[in-house]
Design a protein around this motif. Structure first.
Motif, PDB file in Angstrom:
ATOM      1  N   ALA A 162     -10.359 119.188  -3.001  1.00  0.00           N
ATOM      2  CA  ALA A 162      -9.973 120.342  -3.821  1.00  0.00           C
ATOM      3  C   ALA A 162     -10.376 121.642  -3.138  1.00  0.00           C
ATOM      4  O   ALA A 162     -11.334 121.678  -2.357  1.00  0.00           O
ATOM      5  N   THR A 163      -9.632 122.702  -3.459  1.00  0.00           N
ATOM      6  CA  THR A 163      -9.927 124.015  -2.879  1.00  0.00           C
ATOM      7  C   THR A 163     -11.358 124.435  -3.192  1.00  0.00           C
ATOM      8  O   THR A 163     -12.048 125.013  -2.345  1.00  0.00           O
ATOM      9  N   ALA A 164     -11.812 124.150  -4.408  1.00  0.00           N
ATOM     10  CA  ALA A 164     -13.184 124.510  -4.808  1.00  0.00           C
ATOM     11  C   ALA A 164     -14.219 123.791  -3.948  1.00  0.00           C
ATOM     12  O   ALA A 164     -15.254 124.359  -3.592  1.00  0.00           O
ATOM     13  N   THR A 165     -13.942 122.534  -3.597  1.00  0.00           N
ATOM     14  CA  THR A 165     -14.860 121.751  -2.756  1.00  0.00           C
ATOM     15  C   THR A 165     -14.931 122.344  -1.356  1.00  0.00           C
ATOM     16  O   THR A 165     -16.019 122.482  -0.773  1.00  0.00           O
ATOM     17  N   ILE A 166     -13.769 122.701  -0.802  1.00  0.00           N
ATOM     18  CA  ILE A 166     -13.732 123.296   0.545  1.00  0.00           C
ATOM     19  C   ILE A 166     -14.446 124.638   0.538  1.00  0.00           C
ATOM     20  O   ILE A 166     -15.215 124.960   1.453  1.00  0.00           O
ATOM     21  N   SER A 167     -14.215 125.427  -0.492  1.00  0.00           N
ATOM     22  CA  SER A 167     -14.858 126.736  -0.619  1.00  0.00           C
ATOM     23  C   SER A 167     -16.377 126.588  -0.696  1.00  0.00           C
ATOM     24  O   SER A 167     -17.121 127.364  -0.086  1.00  0.00           O
ATOM     25  N   ARG A 168     -16.847 125.571  -1.432  1.00  0.00           N
ATOM     26  CA  ARG A 168     -18.289 125.334  -1.540  1.00  0.00           C
ATOM     27  C   ARG A 168     -18.869 124.932  -0.186  1.00  0.00           C
ATOM     28  O   ARG A 168     -19.974 125.340   0.183  1.00  0.00           O
ATOM     29  N   ASN A 169     -18.120 124.130   0.589  1.00  0.00           N
ATOM     30  CA  ASN A 169     -18.567 123.732   1.916  1.00  0.00           C
ATOM     31  C   ASN A 169     -18.698 124.938   2.838  1.00  0.00           C
ATOM     32  O   ASN A 169     -19.641 125.035   3.632  1.00  0.00           O
ATOM     33  N   VAL A 170     -17.740 125.866   2.754  1.00  0.00           N
ATOM     34  CA  VAL A 170     -17.802 127.092   3.562  1.00  0.00           C
ATOM     35  C   VAL A 170     -19.082 127.857   3.226  1.00  0.00           C
ATOM     36  O   VAL A 170     -19.802 128.313   4.126  1.00  0.00           O
TER      37      VAL A 170
END
Length: 295
Positions: A66-74
């Motif tokens: 999910a976009t939220a997961t990728i954003s959290r990883n960043v």
């Protein structure tokens, strides 16, 4: 790199006082990132470049994250490199100017007052477990606390005579939240009549206990609310957070000011609370569309 992650998590724990769930997210994200970097043949943190980070993010995207997961990883990777730079462990930060993917803000799922009442009337308050479930649901809707805060409550955190609870939110920040009459009645009934039957040899301090007499877990409460959502025949996705969203929305709909709701929810930034003003506007439009003869 594994030792560096441990060092970083220790810093977040001691210096920043972050919540356990947040720390676990950092640990999980950075462990996965460092595993990817090793697979690419890099063992020295100073060798990593922006290309490695982008490659890792692309892999997450290919995996359908999910976009939220990728954003959290960043955010995790960025914070990690900033820490290493500040500690002089590295002399470069390949995450500089790395942009997080834009997350589409979805309006939270909210129950109507009638739907909340149906859900809260689901437990059989004549049974010890039902009395506990009723008290938890009433307390959750009365205060808007997170499920992690609910299951972390101790007996000493509840003052029924004065009508408030004390809870510790993200970053171990303490806040005091008032209780309504129904929540007070149901929590008092649970403490006096149900909790002694559940206690056995379990916890002396935990407020809500499972059938083993130990502190109820988040997973345990998740199963409980799912059960009562089915009993209520709700066609909406009901999660522990749904009552938190409903609490905030119903307060604002009935004239509560945004700052007070922010304080009760424990939001550090009022912009997080403002999403509920959009929810109330959406609901107003729906009411208007149904009620006005020329809508």
């Amino acid at each position: 790199m594994k030792d560096l992650i441990t060092h970083f998590i220790h810093y977040l724990t001691v210096e920043r006082g972050l919540a356990k769930n947040t720390l676990e997210s950092y640990q999980r994200d950075l462990t996965a990132y460092c595993t990817y970097v090793r697979e690419e043949g890099f063992t020295d943190i100073n060798q990593t470049t922006r290309a490695q980070i982008m490659g890792y993010l692309m892999r997450l995207q290919e995996q359908g994250r999910a976009t939220a997961t990728i954003s959290r990883n960043v955010a995790s990777i960025r914070a990690f490199y900033q820490f290493l730079l500040r500690e002089k462990i590295t002399d470069k930060d390949p995450s500089v100017n790395l942009e997080s993917p834009k997350i589409e803000k979805k309006l939270p799922q909210v129950l109507s007052v009638t739907e909340v009442e149906t859900l809260l009337n689901g437990p059989d308050a004549h049974m010890p477990a039902g009395m506990r479930d009723k008290a938890m649901l009433e307390l959750l809707y009365a205060t808007g606390i997170r499920v992690s805060e609910l299951v972390s409550l101790n007996l000493a955190d509840v003052n029924l005579a004065m009508g408030f609870i004390k809870c510790f939110g993200k970053g171990s920040k303490e806040r005091i939240i008032p209780l309504g009459r129904l929540a007070i009645e149901n929590v008092r009934g649970y403490i006096e009549r149900s909790r002694p039957l559940l206690k056995k040899r379990g916890s002396d301090e935990a407020l809500f206990l499972n059938h083993h007499g130990r502190r109820l877990s988040r997973q345990g409460f998740w199963k409980i609310i799912k059960k009562y959502a089915q009993v209520a025949n709700s066609n909406k996705e009901v999660t522990p957070h749904t009552l938190r969203h409903s609490f905030a929305t119903h307060l604002l709909e009935n004239g509560a000011d945004l700052r007070s709701v922010q304080e009760m929810l424990g939001h550090a930034d009022i912009s997080t609370t403002q999403i509920y003003t959009h929810v109330t506007k959406t609901r107003l439009k729906e009411v208007y569309a149904k009620a006005h003869p020329r809508a």
